[in-house]
Scaffold this motif. Structure first.
Motif, PDB file in Angstrom:
ATOM      1  N   ALA A 115       0.836  -1.192   0.000  1.00 51.13           N
ATOM      2  CA  ALA A 115       0.000   0.000   0.000  1.00 51.13           C
ATOM      3  C   ALA A 115       0.870   1.239   0.000  1.00 51.13           C
ATOM      4  O   ALA A 115       1.934   1.254   0.615  1.00 51.13           O
ATOM      5  CB  ALA A 115      -0.898   0.008   1.235  1.00 51.13           C
ATOM      6  N   VAL A 147      -3.599   3.552   0.044  1.00 55.53           N
ATOM      7  CA  VAL A 147      -4.171   2.946  -1.148  1.00 55.53           C
ATOM      8  C   VAL A 147      -3.546   1.569  -1.244  1.00 55.53           C
ATOM      9  O   VAL A 147      -2.340   1.436  -1.466  1.00 55.53           O
ATOM     10  CB  VAL A 147      -3.877   3.784  -2.411  1.00 55.53           C
ATOM     11  CG1 VAL A 147      -4.385   3.056  -3.651  1.00 55.53           C
ATOM     12  CG2 VAL A 147      -4.523   5.160  -2.298  1.00 55.53           C
ATOM     13  N   VAL A 165      -7.631  -2.911  -5.755  1.00 57.29           N
ATOM     14  CA  VAL A 165      -7.118  -1.659  -5.207  1.00 57.29           C
ATOM     15  C   VAL A 165      -8.182  -1.122  -4.266  1.00 57.29           C
ATOM     16  O   VAL A 165      -9.371  -1.201  -4.579  1.00 57.29           O
ATOM     17  CB  VAL A 165      -6.881  -0.623  -6.333  1.00 57.29           C
ATOM     18  CG1 VAL A 165      -6.547   0.740  -5.751  1.00 57.29           C
ATOM     19  CG2 VAL A 165      -5.748  -1.067  -7.232  1.00 57.29           C
ATOM     20  N   LEU A 167      -9.106   2.021  -1.119  1.00 59.54           N
ATOM     21  CA  LEU A 167      -8.740   3.156  -0.272  1.00 59.54           C
ATOM     22  C   LEU A 167      -8.941   2.719   1.168  1.00 59.54           C
ATOM     23  O   LEU A 167      -9.974   2.128   1.494  1.00 59.54           O
ATOM     24  CB  LEU A 167      -9.653   4.348  -0.584  1.00 59.54           C
ATOM     25  CG  LEU A 167      -9.506   5.550   0.357  1.00 59.54           C
ATOM     26  CD1 LEU A 167      -8.242   6.332   0.036  1.00 59.54           C
ATOM     27  CD2 LEU A 167     -10.735   6.458   0.277  1.00 59.54           C
ATOM     28  N   SER A 174     -12.116  -1.207   3.065  1.00 60.99           N
ATOM     29  CA  SER A 174     -11.983  -0.097   2.117  1.00 60.99           C
ATOM     30  C   SER A 174     -13.333   0.491   1.700  1.00 60.99           C
ATOM     31  O   SER A 174     -14.168  -0.235   1.162  1.00 60.99           O
ATOM     32  CB  SER A 174     -11.251  -0.577   0.859  1.00 60.99           C
ATOM     33  OG  SER A 174     -10.053  -1.225   1.207  1.00 60.99           O
ATOM     34  N   ILE A 197      -1.368   8.310  -7.989  1.00 58.25           N
ATOM     35  CA  ILE A 197      -2.358   8.733  -7.007  1.00 58.25           C
ATOM     36  C   ILE A 197      -2.284  10.250  -6.947  1.00 58.25           C
ATOM     37  O   ILE A 197      -1.219  10.824  -6.708  1.00 58.25           O
ATOM     38  CB  ILE A 197      -2.076   8.111  -5.623  1.00 58.25           C
ATOM     39  CG1 ILE A 197      -2.153   6.583  -5.730  1.00 58.25           C
ATOM     40  CG2 ILE A 197      -3.069   8.620  -4.590  1.00 58.25           C
ATOM     41  CD1 ILE A 197      -1.667   5.852  -4.499  1.00 58.25           C
ATOM     42  N   ILE A 208      -7.076   7.567  -8.542  1.00 58.07           N
ATOM     43  CA  ILE A 208      -6.106   6.470  -8.570  1.00 58.07           C
ATOM     44  C   ILE A 208      -6.099   5.897  -9.980  1.00 58.07           C
ATOM     45  O   ILE A 208      -7.156   5.523 -10.501  1.00 58.07           O
ATOM     46  CB  ILE A 208      -6.492   5.361  -7.566  1.00 58.07           C
ATOM     47  CG1 ILE A 208      -6.638   5.928  -6.146  1.00 58.07           C
ATOM     48  CG2 ILE A 208      -5.476   4.224  -7.607  1.00 58.07           C
ATOM     49  CD1 ILE A 208      -7.275   4.966  -5.153  1.00 58.07           C
TER      50      ILE A 208
END
Ligand SMILES: *[C@@H]1O[C@H](CO)[C@@H](O)[C@H](O)[C@H]1NC(C)=O
Ligand SMILES: *[C@@H]1O[C@H](CO)[C@@H](O)[C@H](O)[C@H]1NC(C)=O
Ligand SMILES: *[C@@H]1O[C@H](CO)[C@@H](O)[C@H](O)[C@H]1NC(C)=O
Ligand SMILES: *[C@@H]1O[C@H](CO)[C@@H](O)[C@H](O)[C@H]1NC(C)=O
Length: 357
Positions: A115, A147, A165, A167, A174, A197, A208
């Motif tokens: 990350a 991320v 992926v 956040l 996430s 990002i 992203i």
């Protein structure tokens, strides 16, 4: 009487001077920016935690341990970066680009991930396994934004799959997530993956982008509004965190650049437009510069197999001559050598807002 008034005017001139100094200082502080890339990072400008280590010009977050082991590591830029503007308290705009690969020495044991992290301190390393070194046992961090590029589906974190992926806002669950399969990216393929990002502290949009190609896709993979200031302190550390999950996954950061900026201060007088240089975002984000370093295993967006490396070499040498890639005025990124570490002197730019006077 006369002398008194002239004395008074001298005093007021002095006060005006003080006032100007004050505003000038304000602008200097609020214009604090950070800018660096792999070409300018040295060992002393990075902090390695846990299993993170250098390997031939790249940073590996985890060690190549025998299968039942799990480990975690983190690399951070050693200096804290201002993320909240003095006075206005508005969040910084930032832009970061990095290239990484996830290789699995033992395909039957998968799991972990890495990350990009914006961390409140430079000492804490979270747990290995599904925690990616981001949080401890209780599942709550000390206030971070990340991320994640996650290679295993962790049901407890409601992961969508083992190739996504997400956040992370101080939690491994996430609120924003994207399936990388949708853009034909397989994190565990061992191919070099490029990620961008970007956050605009004024419009508060967080983007992203992810691609095998080193050209940023026109449309972000994920784009969403985010009030970043709720999750950050005045100063934060930036870097990467990763972990294995009983696996021998290698998480290697091959390239990284970062820049941050604040909108020009409106605390001062209205002294015309753009008193502070525009965010240096694009200059370091020159995507072609990245290819100068180690040739990515796969640049082809179509994921074509074996025979790409020869072609890549030729495209690269044509777009980046003498290891200097030009893209637009002033946008020159010179990437030094294959072993990017230990060379250049780190340079932090902080613009003085002299224009205000
Ligand atoms: C985010 O993506 C949107 C849509 O492409 C774009 O309009 C915006 O400028 C991007 N913002 C940043 C900070 O890159
Ligand atoms: C950020 O958003 C503001 C307001 O929407 C816009 O004026 C500015 O150009 C954007 N900055 C960047 C770098 O995209
Ligand atoms: C180290 O990197 C260089 C250039 O990227 C490469 O030529 C060399 O083979 C690498 N060495 C090892 C041991 O991987
Ligand atoms: C490239 O492809 C040819 C046949 O198409 C094959 O003979 C050769 O071994 C390949 N080269 C590499 C490096 O894989």
């Amino acid at each position: 009487m006369l002398s008194l008034s002239s004395h008074f005017s001298r005093v007021s001139t002095f006060l005006l001077y003080l006032l100007l100094c004050f505003f000038n200082n304000l602008v200097i502080i609020s214009a604090e920016t950070a800018e660096f890339d792999f070409g300018t990072l040295t060992l002393s400008s990075m902090k390695l935690l846990g299993d993170a280590h250098l390997n031939n010009g790249s940073v590996r977050l985890t060690r190549d341990l025998a299968v039942p082991n799990s480990g975690a590591g983190r690399v951070l830029y050693s200096k804290p970066i201002r993320f909240l503007q003095t006075g206005t308290r508005s969040p910084a705009s930032f832009s970061t680009f990095f290239s990484f690969s996830v290789t699995n020495l033992n395909p039957s044991s998968i799991g972990g991930g890495l990350a990009f992290v914006i961390s409140p301190d430079d000492e804490t390393l979270g747990n290995a396994g599904g925690f990616l070194g981001l949080v401890g046992d209780n599942g709550v961090g000390l206030g971070f934004v990340a991320v994640e590029f996650d290679t295993l589906m962790d049901v407890e974190f409601t992961d969508i799959n083992g190739n996504h992926v997400g956040l992370d806002l101080n939690s491994m669950v996430s609120p924003q997530v994207g399936d990388l399969g949708a853009v034909d990216i397989d994190l565990k393929s061992g191919n070099l993956v490029n990620a961008w990002i970007e956050y605009n502290g004024s419009s508060r949009v967080f983007n992203i982008s992810v691609s095998y190609s080193n050209l940023k896709p026109k449309v972000p993979f994920l784009s969403f509004p985010l009030d970043l200031d709720q999750y950050i302190n005045d100063f934060m550390y930036v870097g990467f965190s990763g972990s294995t999950q009983g696996s021998t996954e290698i998480h290697s950061i091959e390239w990284w650049s970062f820049s941050s900026s604040f909108e020009s201060s409106n605390s001062g007088s209205d002294s015309g437009p753009a008193s502070v240089p525009p965010p240096p975002t694009t200059s370091l984000m020159n995507p072609t510069a990245n290819s100068v370093k180690s040739p990515p295993p796969s640049l082809a967006p179509t994921g074509s197999d074996s025979n790409t490396s020869a072609q890549q070499k030729s495209t690269k040498s044509s777009s980046c001559h003498n290891q200097l890639c030009k893209q637009g005025p002033g946008a020159v990124a010179g990437v030094v050598t294959a072993s990017a570490f230990g060379l250049a002197i780190f340079a932090e730019h902080s613009y003085n807002g002299v224009e205000i006077v």
